[in-house]
Design an enzyme around this catalytic site. Structure first.
Site, PDB file in Angstrom:
ATOM      1  N   LYS A 141       9.134  23.314 -14.196  1.00 42.08           N
ATOM      2  CA  LYS A 141       8.150  22.239 -14.014  1.00 42.08           C
ATOM      3  C   LYS A 141       7.694  22.157 -12.553  1.00 42.08           C
ATOM      4  O   LYS A 141       6.509  22.028 -12.273  1.00 42.08           O
ATOM      5  CB  LYS A 141       8.698  20.889 -14.490  1.00 42.08           C
ATOM      6  CG  LYS A 141       7.694  19.776 -14.216  1.00 42.08           C
ATOM      7  CD  LYS A 141       7.605  18.707 -15.233  1.00 42.08           C
ATOM      8  CE  LYS A 141       6.420  17.791 -14.891  1.00 42.08           C
ATOM      9  NZ  LYS A 141       6.491  16.508 -15.535  1.00 42.08           N
TER      10      LYS A 141
ATOM     11  N   ARG B 214       0.810  -1.237   0.000  1.00 39.99           N
ATOM     12  CA  ARG B 214       0.000   0.000   0.000  1.00 39.99           C
ATOM     13  C   ARG B 214       0.834   1.274   0.000  1.00 39.99           C
ATOM     14  O   ARG B 214       0.386   2.335   0.407  1.00 39.99           O
ATOM     15  CB  ARG B 214      -0.957   0.046   1.186  1.00 39.99           C
ATOM     16  CG  ARG B 214      -1.981  -1.051   1.159  1.00 39.99           C
ATOM     17  CD  ARG B 214      -3.196  -0.691   1.992  1.00 39.99           C
ATOM     18  NE  ARG B 214      -4.113  -1.810   2.021  1.00 39.99           N
ATOM     19  CZ  ARG B 214      -4.057  -2.779   2.915  1.00 39.99           C
ATOM     20  NH1 ARG B 214      -3.159  -2.735   3.871  1.00 39.99           N
ATOM     21  NH2 ARG B 214      -4.903  -3.763   2.865  1.00 39.99           N
TER      22      ARG B 214
ATOM     23  N   GLU C 207      11.506  18.423 -24.433  1.00 42.16           N
ATOM     24  CA  GLU C 207      10.739  18.822 -23.232  1.00 42.16           C
ATOM     25  C   GLU C 207      11.374  20.034 -22.551  1.00 42.16           C
ATOM     26  O   GLU C 207      10.690  20.906 -22.029  1.00 42.16           O
ATOM     27  CB  GLU C 207      10.641  17.662 -22.221  1.00 42.16           C
ATOM     28  CG  GLU C 207       9.892  16.432 -22.707  1.00 42.16           C
ATOM     29  CD  GLU C 207       8.356  16.555 -22.667  1.00 42.16           C
ATOM     30  OE1 GLU C 207       7.825  17.643 -22.376  1.00 42.16           O
ATOM     31  OE2 GLU C 207       7.699  15.528 -22.960  1.00 42.16           O
TER      32      GLU C 207
ATOM     33  N   ARG D 228      -1.489  23.086 -14.594  1.00 44.16           N
ATOM     34  CA  ARG D 228      -0.553  22.032 -15.013  1.00 44.16           C
ATOM     35  C   ARG D 228      -0.769  21.631 -16.474  1.00 44.16           C
ATOM     36  O   ARG D 228       0.125  21.106 -17.123  1.00 44.16           O
ATOM     37  CB  ARG D 228      -0.690  20.818 -14.076  1.00 44.16           C
ATOM     38  CG  ARG D 228       0.404  19.776 -14.289  1.00 44.16           C
ATOM     39  CD  ARG D 228       0.531  18.815 -13.122  1.00 44.16           C
ATOM     40  NE  ARG D 228       1.471  17.744 -13.438  1.00 44.16           N
ATOM     41  CZ  ARG D 228       1.938  16.868 -12.556  1.00 44.16           C
ATOM     42  NH1 ARG D 228       1.562  16.923 -11.308  1.00 44.16           N
ATOM     43  NH2 ARG D 228       2.782  15.935 -12.925  1.00 44.16           N
TER      44      ARG D 228
ATOM     45  N   ASN E 239       1.168  20.475 -21.317  1.00 43.10           N
ATOM     46  CA  ASN E 239       0.786  19.673 -22.489  1.00 43.10           C
ATOM     47  C   ASN E 239       0.994  20.419 -23.801  1.00 43.10           C
ATOM     48  O   ASN E 239       0.480  19.997 -24.839  1.00 43.10           O
ATOM     49  CB  ASN E 239      -0.678  19.231 -22.372  1.00 43.10           C
ATOM     50  CG  ASN E 239      -0.857  18.182 -21.306  1.00 43.10           C
ATOM     51  OD1 ASN E 239       0.032  17.368 -21.082  1.00 43.10           O
ATOM     52  ND2 ASN E 239      -1.974  18.215 -20.617  1.00 43.10           N
TER      53      ASN E 239
ATOM     54  N   GLU F   4      -3.114  18.210 -11.693  1.00 41.62           N
ATOM     55  CA  GLU F   4      -3.496  18.607 -13.043  1.00 41.62           C
ATOM     56  C   GLU F   4      -4.975  18.966 -13.182  1.00 41.62           C
ATOM     57  O   GLU F   4      -5.722  18.413 -13.981  1.00 41.62           O
ATOM     58  CB  GLU F   4      -3.144  17.511 -14.070  1.00 41.62           C
ATOM     59  CG  GLU F   4      -3.232  18.050 -15.492  1.00 41.62           C
ATOM     60  CD  GLU F   4      -2.530  17.195 -16.549  1.00 41.62           C
ATOM     61  OE1 GLU F   4      -1.472  16.628 -16.226  1.00 41.62           O
ATOM     62  OE2 GLU F   4      -3.033  17.156 -17.663  1.00 41.62           O
TER      63      GLU F   4
ATOM     64  N   HIS G 229       9.120  10.180 -28.105  1.00 37.66           N
ATOM     65  CA  HIS G 229       8.211  11.186 -27.554  1.00 37.66           C
ATOM     66  C   HIS G 229       8.690  12.589 -27.924  1.00 37.66           C
ATOM     67  O   HIS G 229       7.897  13.452 -28.291  1.00 37.66           O
ATOM     68  CB  HIS G 229       8.139  11.002 -26.038  1.00 37.66           C
ATOM     69  CG  HIS G 229       7.176  11.938 -25.369  1.00 37.66           C
ATOM     70  ND1 HIS G 229       5.826  11.905 -25.614  1.00 37.66           N
ATOM     71  CD2 HIS G 229       7.387  12.952 -24.485  1.00 37.66           C
ATOM     72  CE1 HIS G 229       5.235  12.857 -24.881  1.00 37.66           C
ATOM     73  NE2 HIS G 229       6.160  13.502 -24.194  1.00 37.66           N
TER      74      HIS G 229
ATOM     75  N   HIS H  91       1.487  18.556 -26.994  1.00 31.72           N
ATOM     76  CA  HIS H  91       1.180  17.160 -26.691  1.00 31.72           C
ATOM     77  C   HIS H  91      -0.131  16.662 -27.307  1.00 31.72           C
ATOM     78  O   HIS H  91      -0.304  15.454 -27.451  1.00 31.72           O
ATOM     79  CB  HIS H  91       1.184  16.919 -25.183  1.00 31.72           C
ATOM     80  CG  HIS H  91       2.572  16.776 -24.613  1.00 31.72           C
ATOM     81  ND1 HIS H  91       3.528  17.755 -24.752  1.00 31.72           N
ATOM     82  CD2 HIS H  91       3.168  15.764 -23.926  1.00 31.72           C
ATOM     83  CE1 HIS H  91       4.647  17.353 -24.160  1.00 31.72           C
ATOM     84  NE2 HIS H  91       4.457  16.149 -23.647  1.00 31.72           N
TER      85      HIS H  91
ATOM     86  N   HIS I   2       0.738  13.475 -29.026  1.00 29.96           N
ATOM     87  CA  HIS I   2       0.196  12.164 -28.621  1.00 29.96           C
ATOM     88  C   HIS I   2      -0.515  11.481 -29.780  1.00 29.96           C
ATOM     89  O   HIS I   2      -0.423  10.262 -29.947  1.00 29.96           O
ATOM     90  CB  HIS I   2      -0.782  12.320 -27.454  1.00 29.96           C
ATOM     91  CG  HIS I   2      -0.108  12.509 -26.131  1.00 29.96           C
ATOM     92  ND1 HIS I   2      -0.703  13.175 -25.077  1.00 29.96           N
ATOM     93  CD2 HIS I   2       1.105  12.116 -25.678  1.00 29.96           C
ATOM     94  CE1 HIS I   2       0.129  13.191 -24.044  1.00 29.96           C
ATOM     95  NE2 HIS I   2       1.231  12.547 -24.375  1.00 29.96           N
TER      96      HIS I   2
ATOM     97  N   LYS J  10       3.906  11.726 -11.426  1.00 27.57           N
ATOM     98  CA  LYS J  10       3.014  10.919 -12.277  1.00 27.57           C
ATOM     99  C   LYS J  10       3.715   9.605 -12.543  1.00 27.57           C
ATOM    100  O   LYS J  10       4.767   9.578 -13.183  1.00 27.57           O
ATOM    101  CB  LYS J  10       2.771  11.623 -13.611  1.00 27.57           C
ATOM    102  CG  LYS J  10       1.651  12.627 -13.587  1.00 27.57           C
ATOM    103  CD  LYS J  10       1.338  13.022 -15.025  1.00 27.57           C
ATOM    104  CE  LYS J  10       0.234  14.042 -15.111  1.00 27.57           C
ATOM    105  NZ  LYS J  10      -0.013  14.429 -16.514  1.00 27.57           N
TER     106      LYS J  10
HETATM  107 ZN    ZN Z   1       5.934  14.937 -22.693  1.00 24.63          ZN
END
Ligand code: ZN
Ligand code: ADP
Length: 362
Positions: free
Chosen positions: A229, A123, A187, A243, A247, A239, A266, A250, A254, A145
């Protein structure tokens, strides 16, 4: 009706430090002693295990730290529930309890999968991240994340789970392949574009030294990128709003990744995404044409693609994937645009037709 209230409001302090320097891997023992854990397990990929992994394992053992090493096969293809289960089984076999701490040693893949294992093992046990790629140093190691990919989508199953510390050893960059450096630069440049025009200027001015992997310049750039960041994450950990500016590039990025079944890095995908996002920002009257050119010239100089045609992609295919994107709610797209270099905002004025037009312009 009777009601039993379970009142669980609490103040949570998820704060942690990112330390940046040279040779920190060989001094990790010092950092580990500050963590309330009795045992450590290094989780790393098969490329890093034989070099940095073994070195760290032996160094910590020599310093009388109880430590183990678990390896998974290198590459994004390993970022699955199956690999996570294997790692967990290894940890159970080693009898690791709640007093254990994970050391995620590696790039974004190691950080995401080891961080997610830390979030659920017993946990939740502490973890520290020792990023070895530029991408992980400036991006994925910050903000907690953690996730694995599923057949359905990238990062589809995961958690917000913060590390106890991030230790960035700049010496890792010396062995990092050029294409991985460039991947991380996408990035890093994104952070400058959304928040700091002086930083963008700094990158432009020093780009040759950055590409030559000059560690002094990279140290300054990595620190600034982490600050940007971290600053955004501090204001919006889960987010819900701000936040989302992270993106930038992105939405289209994506879509490109999924249209190509992830056979594109990426960094390359979001570079193309940023180039169209900048063009769209100009078309909608927010960004100066000259800034679009400036951004795209820098991407091009680094060797990042900035057109769909660079990957023989058709706009129609990208659009299909943009429409699947989870960020579309009630037909509206949260699309990140620029007002100027260093100033991004989330817009809901962009519709699918605008994206179609900008992609078709080439
Ligand atoms: Zn990214
Ligand atoms: P990312 O950080 O981009 O998510 P990965 O974690 O998959 O990507 O790392 C990219 C590749 O680079 C992997 O094959 C990994 O083993 C390798 N790698 C990571 N760090 C280093 C390093 N410092 N030196 C050499 N190779 C590295």
């Amino acid at each position: 009706m009777e009601v039993v209230k379970v009142d669980l409001r609490e103040e949570i302090d998820n704060s942690y430090d990112i330390v940046i320097g040279r040779g920190l891997l060989d001094n990790l023992a010092m950092e580990l002693r500050k963590i309330p854990a009795n045992e450590f397990v290094i989780i790393t990929d098969s490329n890093i295990a034989g070099t940095y992994g073994k070195r760290l394992l032996n160094d910590l053992k020599n310093k009388n730290i109880d430590v183990h090493l678990i390896t998974f096969s290198a590459g994004e293809k390993s970022k699955t529930r199956k690999t996570k289960e294997k790692l967990e089984n290894e940890m159970l076999r080693l009898n690791l309890g709640r007093d254990a701490c994970i050391i995620a040693l590696g790039g974004g893949v190691a950080g995401d999968i080891a961080g997610f294992a830390a979030a659920t093992y017993m946990r939740g046990i502490p973890y520290i991240h020792v990023p070895t790629t530029l991408l992980a140093m400036v991006d994925s190691s910050i903000g907690g994340k953690v996730a694995v990919d599923t057949g359905h989508a990238k990062n589809a199953v995961g958690a917000f789970y913060q590390p106890k510390k991030v230790v960035i050893d700049l010496n890792f960059l010396k062995t990092l392949p050029k294409k991985e450096l460039v991947n991380g630069l996408a990035e890093l440049i994104k952070h400058a574009l959304i928040k700091d025009k002086d930083f963008f200027h700094f990158i432009e001015k020093n780009i040759d030294r950055i590409l030559a992997c000059d560690v002094d310049i990279l140290k300054t750039a990595i620190k600034r990128s982490c600050e940007i960041k971290a600053d955004i994450v501090m204001q919006d950990e889960k987010e819900k709003g701000l936040r989302r500016i992270l993106n930038y590039g992105h939405t289209i990025g994506h879509a490109i990744e999924s249209a190509l079944s992830y056979r594109i890095s990426h960094g390359n995908a979001i570079a193309i995404g940023m180039s169209y996002a900048a063009k769209l920002s100009a078309k909608l009257g927010h960004l100066h044409e000259g800034s679009v050119i400036r951004q795209n010239n820098l991407l091009e100089y680094i060797g990042l693609p900035h057109k769909l045609s660079h990957h023989k992609l058709k706009p129609r295919r990208i659009l299909e994937h943009v429409q699947y994107d989870k960020k579309i709610m009630n037909g509206r797209i949260n699309f990140v645009l620029l007002n100027s270099i260093g100033d991004a905002f989330v817009s809901d004025e962009v519709n699918i037709e605008d994206i179609k037009n900008i992609l078709e312009e080439g």
